[in-house]
Write a protein that holds these residues in place. Structure first.
Motif, PDB file in Angstrom:
ATOM      1  N   GLY A  93       0.781  -1.230   0.000  1.00 14.33           N
ATOM      2  CA  GLY A  93       0.000   0.000   0.000  1.00 14.33           C
ATOM      3  C   GLY A  93       0.810   1.276   0.000  1.00 14.33           C
ATOM      4  N   VAL A  94       2.119   1.177  -0.250  1.00 10.85           N
ATOM      5  CA  VAL A  94       2.987   2.363  -0.232  1.00 10.85           C
ATOM      6  C   VAL A  94       3.941   2.295  -1.418  1.00 10.85           C
ATOM      7  N   ILE A  95       3.907   3.319  -2.267  1.00 11.60           N
ATOM      8  CA  ILE A  95       4.804   3.390  -3.424  1.00 11.60           C
ATOM      9  C   ILE A  95       5.273   4.833  -3.597  1.00 11.60           C
ATOM     10  N   ALA A  96       6.527   4.996  -3.940  1.00 14.34           N
ATOM     11  CA  ALA A  96       7.075   6.331  -4.170  1.00 14.34           C
ATOM     12  C   ALA A  96       7.915   6.345  -5.432  1.00 14.34           C
ATOM     13  N   VAL A  97       8.084   7.520  -5.986  1.00 16.25           N
ATOM     14  CA  VAL A  97       8.970   7.746  -7.132  1.00 16.25           C
ATOM     15  C   VAL A  97      10.081   8.678  -6.662  1.00 16.25           C
ATOM     16  N   ALA A  98      11.322   8.309  -6.986  1.00 13.42           N
ATOM     17  CA  ALA A  98      12.466   9.109  -6.546  1.00 13.42           C
ATOM     18  C   ALA A  98      13.466   9.281  -7.671  1.00 13.42           C
ATOM     19  N   ARG A  99      14.322  10.287  -7.529  1.00  9.94           N
ATOM     20  CA  ARG A  99      15.412  10.508  -8.478  1.00  9.94           C
ATOM     21  C   ARG A  99      16.581   9.603  -8.128  1.00  9.94           C
ATOM     22  N   GLN A 100      17.245   9.068  -9.128  1.00  9.67           N
ATOM     23  CA  GLN A 100      18.447   8.278  -8.896  1.00  9.67           C
ATOM     24  C   GLN A 100      19.548   9.189  -8.362  1.00  9.67           C
ATOM     25  N   PHE A 101      20.414   8.636  -7.516  1.00  6.76           N
ATOM     26  CA  PHE A 101      21.450   9.475  -6.897  1.00  6.76           C
ATOM     27  C   PHE A 101      22.773   8.726  -6.745  1.00  6.76           C
ATOM     28  N   PRO A 102      23.325   8.203  -7.837  1.00  2.00           N
ATOM     29  CA  PRO A 102      24.605   7.484  -7.726  1.00  2.00           C
ATOM     30  C   PRO A 102      25.721   8.410  -7.259  1.00  2.00           C
ATOM     31  N   THR A 103      26.706   7.823  -6.607  1.00  2.00           N
ATOM     32  CA  THR A 103      27.842   8.557  -6.066  1.00  2.00           C
ATOM     33  C   THR A 103      29.076   8.312  -6.924  1.00  2.00           C
ATOM     34  N   SER A 104      29.988   9.246  -6.947  1.00  2.00           N
ATOM     35  CA  SER A 104      31.252   9.054  -7.647  1.00  2.00           C
ATOM     36  C   SER A 104      32.189   8.193  -6.807  1.00  2.00           C
ATOM     37  N   ALA A 105      32.842   7.216  -7.442  1.00  2.00           N
ATOM     38  CA  ALA A 105      33.816   6.389  -6.727  1.00  2.00           C
ATOM     39  C   ALA A 105      34.969   7.254  -6.198  1.00  2.00           C
ATOM     40  N   LYS A 106      35.307   8.295  -6.925  1.00  2.00           N
ATOM     41  CA  LYS A 106      36.372   9.200  -6.460  1.00  2.00           C
ATOM     42  C   LYS A 106      36.003   9.830  -5.133  1.00  2.00           C
ATOM     43  N   ASP A 107      34.727  10.185  -4.976  1.00  2.00           N
ATOM     44  CA  ASP A 107      34.285  10.779  -3.718  1.00  2.00           C
ATOM     45  C   ASP A 107      34.371   9.775  -2.573  1.00  2.00           C
ATOM     46  N   ILE A 108      34.049   8.515  -2.858  1.00  2.00           N
ATOM     47  CA  ILE A 108      34.124   7.489  -1.817  1.00  2.00           C
ATOM     48  C   ILE A 108      35.557   7.336  -1.319  1.00  2.00           C
ATOM     49  N   PHE A 109      36.509   7.277  -2.241  1.00  2.00           N
ATOM     50  CA  PHE A 109      37.910   7.093  -1.847  1.00  2.00           C
ATOM     51  C   PHE A 109      38.535   8.377  -1.308  1.00  2.00           C
ATOM     52  N   ARG A 110      37.978   9.511  -1.663  1.00  2.00           N
ATOM     53  CA  ARG A 110      38.523  10.792  -1.212  1.00  2.00           C
ATOM     54  C   ARG A 110      38.337  10.982   0.299  1.00  2.00           C
ATOM     55  N   ASP A 111      37.353  10.325   0.858  1.00  2.00           N
ATOM     56  CA  ASP A 111      37.024  10.518   2.277  1.00  2.00           C
ATOM     57  C   ASP A 111      37.756   9.557   3.213  1.00  2.00           C
ATOM     58  N   GLU A 112      38.900   9.029   2.786  1.00  2.00           N
ATOM     59  CA  GLU A 112      39.723   8.134   3.590  1.00  2.00           C
ATOM     60  C   GLU A 112      38.912   6.963   4.157  1.00  2.00           C
ATOM     61  N   PRO A 113      38.370   6.136   3.290  1.00  2.00           N
ATOM     62  CA  PRO A 113      37.518   5.031   3.751  1.00  2.00           C
ATOM     63  C   PRO A 113      38.309   3.942   4.464  1.00  2.00           C
ATOM     64  N   LYS A 114      37.623   3.265   5.373  1.00  2.00           N
ATOM     65  CA  LYS A 114      38.217   2.125   6.081  1.00  2.00           C
ATOM     66  C   LYS A 114      37.736   0.796   5.488  1.00  2.00           C
ATOM     67  N   LEU A 115      36.483   0.798   4.984  1.00  2.00           N
ATOM     68  CA  LEU A 115      35.902  -0.452   4.508  1.00  2.00           C
ATOM     69  C   LEU A 115      34.979  -0.201   3.323  1.00  2.00           C
ATOM     70  N   ILE A 116      35.229  -0.916   2.219  1.00  2.00           N
ATOM     71  CA  ILE A 116      34.451  -0.758   0.992  1.00  2.00           C
ATOM     72  C   ILE A 116      34.145  -2.144   0.422  1.00  2.00           C
ATOM     73  N   ALA A 117      33.003  -2.281  -0.220  1.00  2.00           N
ATOM     74  CA  ALA A 117      32.665  -3.500  -0.956  1.00  2.00           C
ATOM     75  C   ALA A 117      32.663  -3.178  -2.442  1.00  2.00           C
ATOM     76  N   ILE A 118      33.444  -3.928  -3.226  1.00  2.00           N
ATOM     77  CA  ILE A 118      33.467  -3.782  -4.683  1.00  2.00           C
ATOM     78  C   ILE A 118      32.829  -5.028  -5.280  1.00  2.00           C
ATOM     79  N   LEU A 119      31.831  -4.842  -6.106  1.00  2.00           N
ATOM     80  CA  LEU A 119      31.081  -5.961  -6.672  1.00  2.00           C
ATOM     81  C   LEU A 119      31.280  -5.999  -8.179  1.00  2.00           C
ATOM     82  N   GLU A 120      31.946  -7.037  -8.654  1.00  2.00           N
ATOM     83  CA  GLU A 120      32.256  -7.190 -10.074  1.00  2.00           C
ATOM     84  C   GLU A 120      31.249  -8.134 -10.733  1.00  2.00           C
ATOM     85  N   GLU A 121      30.375  -7.579 -11.546  1.00  2.00           N
ATOM     86  CA  GLU A 121      29.396  -8.343 -12.318  1.00  2.00           C
ATOM     87  C   GLU A 121      28.496  -9.219 -11.441  1.00  2.00           C
ATOM     88  N   VAL A 122      28.055  -8.674 -10.343  1.00  2.00           N
ATOM     89  CA  VAL A 122      27.049  -9.347  -9.519  1.00  2.00           C
ATOM     90  C   VAL A 122      25.704  -9.142 -10.213  1.00  2.00           C
TER      91      VAL A 122
END
Length: 266
Positions: A93-122
């Motif tokens: 009984g609940v449905i919404a429409v939203a804008r897609q909001f992908p992130t840049s991989a450069k931004d993820i690595f720019r923030d000094e990450p400790k843990l990331i998951a990379i998924l190749e052809e999942v």
């Protein structure tokens, strides 16, 4: 009350179940109270339309509160309209429409990450959604999809994340060598999860998992190619102690991500 399931507006929402339409419009479909509440709470700026049956609004009180807090208008619709828009057989009984909001991989690595998951052809939507949820639970800094992975905004993927899609950055549309280069430039070690690798029992005591880590997971059926496996600093396998022939990718990914989360917090 919108009660005509054949109205152009309703049909336009229903078409978001198709990847081609999502790519053309840059929109996606959200189903269920949990996902919608999380979106309203953590990403209200991407929310465009919210359709709810009166019964659902009465049942899920936190939905109405989240909509008010986000300044989101609620459109009342009939059960027939919800059924026409939904990707699921038994919508809530609940449905919404939203804008897609992908992130840049450069931004993820720019923030000094400790843990990331990379998924190749999942490819399996349920696996992808569950891994995103596990990464969120383990406190990961981001998820990156490479190669011909399933569409991040596939309705089943979105449902399987149970709202985690709105909690952490997810980057898409990248090739694995480019992502691994970003990881190395950021000082993040890449560990491939593969049955040919060293046992996780051995690696967990080496101190390696306490370092900034990007876990690399491959396709459900084929795993990682030898070429991509060679691109990682090391390969690690999750041991099977029972009689199971293999382990589901999402389950193995959850174990690996949590091993790193434990090591980094110990």
């Amino acid at each position: 009350m919108l009660d005509n399931p054949r109205a152009p507006r309703i049909r336009a929402v229903a078409r978001l179940g198709r990847r081609a339409v999502r790519e053309e419009t840059g929109l996606f479909l959200l189903e269920g109270p949990q996902a919608v509440v999380e979106a309203l709470t953590y990403r209200p700026e991407v929310m465009l339309e919210l359709y709810v049956t009166p019964t659902a609004l009465e049942r899920y009180t936190d939905l109405g509160e989240a909509a008010v807090a986000a300044g989101m208008d609620v459109e009342f619709v009939s059960e027939e309209v919800i059924n026409a828009m939904a990707d699921t057989v038994t919508p809530q009984g609940v449905i919404a429409v939203a804008r897609q909001f992908p992130t840049s991989a450069k931004d993820i690595f720019r923030d000094e990450p400790k843990l990331i998951a990379i998924l190749e052809e999942v490819r399996d939507p349920g696996n992808l959604g569950t891994i995103i949820r596990a990464a969120d639970a383990a406190g990961a800094d981001g998820v990156i999809l490479t190669g011909r992975s399933v569409d991040l905004y596939n309705p089943k993927v979105v449902r399987s994340t149970t709202g985690s899609l709105f909690h952490l950055p997810v980057a898409v549309g990248l090739e694995l060598p480019d992502v691994l280069l970003l990881a190395r430039e950021a000082g993040v070690s890449v560990i491939a999860a593969d049955i040919k690798g060293d046992s996780l029992l051995e690696v967990r005591n080496s101190g390696v998992l306490a370092e900034p880590t990007a876990w690399l997971f491959g396709n459900e059926a084929r795993g990682l190619t030898d070429e991509n496996l060679a691109r990682a600093e090391r390969a690690v396998s999750v041991p099977i102690f029972g009689a199971a022939e293999s382990m589901n990718l999402a389950t193995a990914a959850s174990v690996c991500l949590y091993e790193s989360a434990f090591a980094q917090r110990s």
